[in-house]
Scaffold this motif. Sequence first.
Motif, PDB file in Angstrom:
ATOM      1  N   ARG A   1       0.845  -1.195   0.000  1.00  0.00           N
ATOM      2  CA  ARG A   1       0.000   0.000   0.000  1.00  0.00           C
ATOM      3  C   ARG A   1       0.879   1.243   0.000  1.00  0.00           C
ATOM      4  NH1 ARG A   1      -5.284  -0.953   1.352  1.00  0.00           N
ATOM      5  NH2 ARG A   1      -5.608   1.192   1.963  1.00  0.00           N
ATOM      6  N   VAL A   2       0.637   2.131  -0.952  1.00  0.00           N
ATOM      7  CA  VAL A   2       1.402   3.373  -1.056  1.00  0.00           C
ATOM      8  C   VAL A   2       0.485   4.560  -0.782  1.00  0.00           C
ATOM      9  CG1 VAL A   2       2.801   4.849  -2.558  1.00  0.00           C
ATOM     10  CG2 VAL A   2       2.921   2.370  -2.796  1.00  0.00           C
TER      11      VAL A   2
ATOM     12  N   LEU B   1       0.455  -3.078  -5.963  1.00  0.00           N
ATOM     13  CA  LEU B   1       0.292  -2.012  -4.975  1.00  0.00           C
ATOM     14  C   LEU B   1      -1.118  -1.427  -4.995  1.00  0.00           C
ATOM     15  CD1 LEU B   1       3.593   0.002  -5.575  1.00  0.00           C
ATOM     16  CD2 LEU B   1       3.070  -1.488  -3.629  1.00  0.00           C
ATOM     17  N   TRP B   2      -1.653  -1.109  -3.823  1.00  0.00           N
ATOM     18  CA  TRP B   2      -2.836  -0.271  -3.699  1.00  0.00           C
ATOM     19  C   TRP B   2      -2.309   1.140  -3.534  1.00  0.00           C
ATOM     20  CZ3 TRP B   2      -7.852  -0.342  -4.500  1.00  0.00           C
ATOM     21  CH2 TRP B   2      -8.641   0.642  -3.922  1.00  0.00           C
ATOM     22  N   TRP B   3      -2.640   2.041  -4.461  1.00  0.00           N
ATOM     23  CA  TRP B   3      -2.062   3.382  -4.504  1.00  0.00           C
ATOM     24  C   TRP B   3      -3.095   4.398  -4.023  1.00  0.00           C
ATOM     25  CZ3 TRP B   3       3.033   3.993  -6.243  1.00  0.00           C
ATOM     26  CH2 TRP B   3       3.492   5.303  -6.258  1.00  0.00           C
ATOM     27  N   GLN B   4      -2.768   5.127  -2.943  1.00  0.00           N
ATOM     28  CA  GLN B   4      -3.674   6.113  -2.361  1.00  0.00           C
ATOM     29  C   GLN B   4      -3.111   7.521  -2.587  1.00  0.00           C
ATOM     30  OE1 GLN B   4      -6.867   6.019  -0.406  1.00  0.00           O
ATOM     31  NE2 GLN B   4      -6.496   7.995  -1.378  1.00  0.00           N
TER      32      GLN B   4
ATOM     33  N   ASN C   1      -6.533  -0.542  -8.916  1.00  0.00           N
ATOM     34  CA  ASN C   1      -5.749  -0.459  -7.683  1.00  0.00           C
ATOM     35  C   ASN C   1      -5.392   0.981  -7.307  1.00  0.00           C
ATOM     36  OD1 ASN C   1      -4.015  -0.439  -9.990  1.00  0.00           O
ATOM     37  ND2 ASN C   1      -2.253  -0.871  -8.695  1.00  0.00           N
ATOM     38  N   LEU C   2      -6.026   1.946  -7.962  1.00  0.00           N
ATOM     39  CA  LEU C   2      -5.820   3.364  -7.642  1.00  0.00           C
ATOM     40  C   LEU C   2      -7.060   3.885  -6.928  1.00  0.00           C
ATOM     41  CD1 LEU C   2      -4.152   5.952  -7.785  1.00  0.00           C
ATOM     42  CD2 LEU C   2      -5.067   6.334 -10.085  1.00  0.00           C
TER      43      LEU C   2
ATOM     44  N   GLY D   1       0.077   3.170   4.923  1.00  0.00           N
ATOM     45  CA  GLY D   1       0.700   2.307   3.940  1.00  0.00           C
ATOM     46  C   GLY D   1       2.058   1.852   4.416  1.00  0.00           C
ATOM     47  N   ASP D   2       2.586   0.840   3.728  1.00  0.00           N
ATOM     48  CA  ASP D   2       3.951   0.421   4.021  1.00  0.00           C
ATOM     49  C   ASP D   2       4.933   1.116   3.089  1.00  0.00           C
ATOM     50  OD1 ASP D   2       3.173  -1.008   1.778  1.00  0.00           O
ATOM     51  OD2 ASP D   2       3.494  -2.981   2.666  1.00  0.00           O
ATOM     52  N   ALA D   3       4.416   2.105   2.331  1.00  0.00           N
ATOM     53  CA  ALA D   3       5.254   2.966   1.502  1.00  0.00           C
ATOM     54  C   ALA D   3       4.602   4.340   1.404  1.00  0.00           C
ATOM     55  CB  ALA D   3       5.436   2.368   0.109  1.00  0.00           C
ATOM     56  N   VAL D   4       5.440   5.365   1.322  1.00  0.00           N
ATOM     57  CA  VAL D   4       4.995   6.735   1.074  1.00  0.00           C
ATOM     58  C   VAL D   4       5.838   7.274  -0.070  1.00  0.00           C
ATOM     59  CG1 VAL D   4       4.910   9.104   1.980  1.00  0.00           C
ATOM     60  CG2 VAL D   4       4.159   7.191   3.409  1.00  0.00           C
ATOM     61  N   PHE D   5       5.177   7.962  -1.002  1.00  0.00           N
ATOM     62  CA  PHE D   5       5.856   8.552  -2.157  1.00  0.00           C
ATOM     63  C   PHE D   5       5.452  10.013  -2.264  1.00  0.00           C
ATOM     64  CE2 PHE D   5       5.591   9.784  -6.687  1.00  0.00           C
ATOM     65  CZ  PHE D   5       6.928   9.706  -7.011  1.00  0.00           C
TER      66      PHE D   5
END
Length: 195
Positions: free
Chosen positions: A28-29, A50-53, A75-76, A94-98
């Motif tokens: 999850r991002v 990825l699930w992109w938020q 997935n967006l 999420g387990d990622a941040v961009f």
Amino acid sequence: MLPFSDACERNKAPILEVLRAAFAGCTRVVEIGAGTGQHAVHFARHLPHLWWQPTDRAEHLPGLAARVAAEGPANLAAPVELDVLQAGWPAVRGDAVFSANTLHIMSWPAVAALFAGLPRVLEPGGVLAIYGPFKYQGRFTTDSNAAFDAMLRERDPQSGLRDFEAVNALAEVAGLVLATDHAMPANNQLLVWKK
């Protein structure tokens, strides 16, 4: 008509190549400052695991939401409001941040608020990836970055290229350790930290 950024179109492919490796183990991002949504659509489409938020401030949500609705893969997620200077961040994790092309537009207090707020959205063991131009040891990496910084500061004295060392210090306070620093086209960097 959807909002559009030439810079997003130019940099999305090289950023994607780094994110493939950086986010390989993520699910999850949360994207902070998704802007036009071009990156969100492209990365979600090419990273289907990825699930992109996407998130952004209220004034950018209509255009961002329109792009996600028109072009987004399954997935967006629909965008949500996130202003790093507000006390109430949305309940997204999420387990990622961009984040791309945000730190040099924000004021320094906003940059500090972004890093201070990361524990609200980034899970333990997570990955942070930030794209944009930086100074190193107080010096510009190129004359064009110096000119870009001058243009930004003329438009808004609180904006401008950030010192890598100062940003990394904020990351360390947030419990992050720099993993990689990728040189990117057009004198930009993609910095990846791990928690």
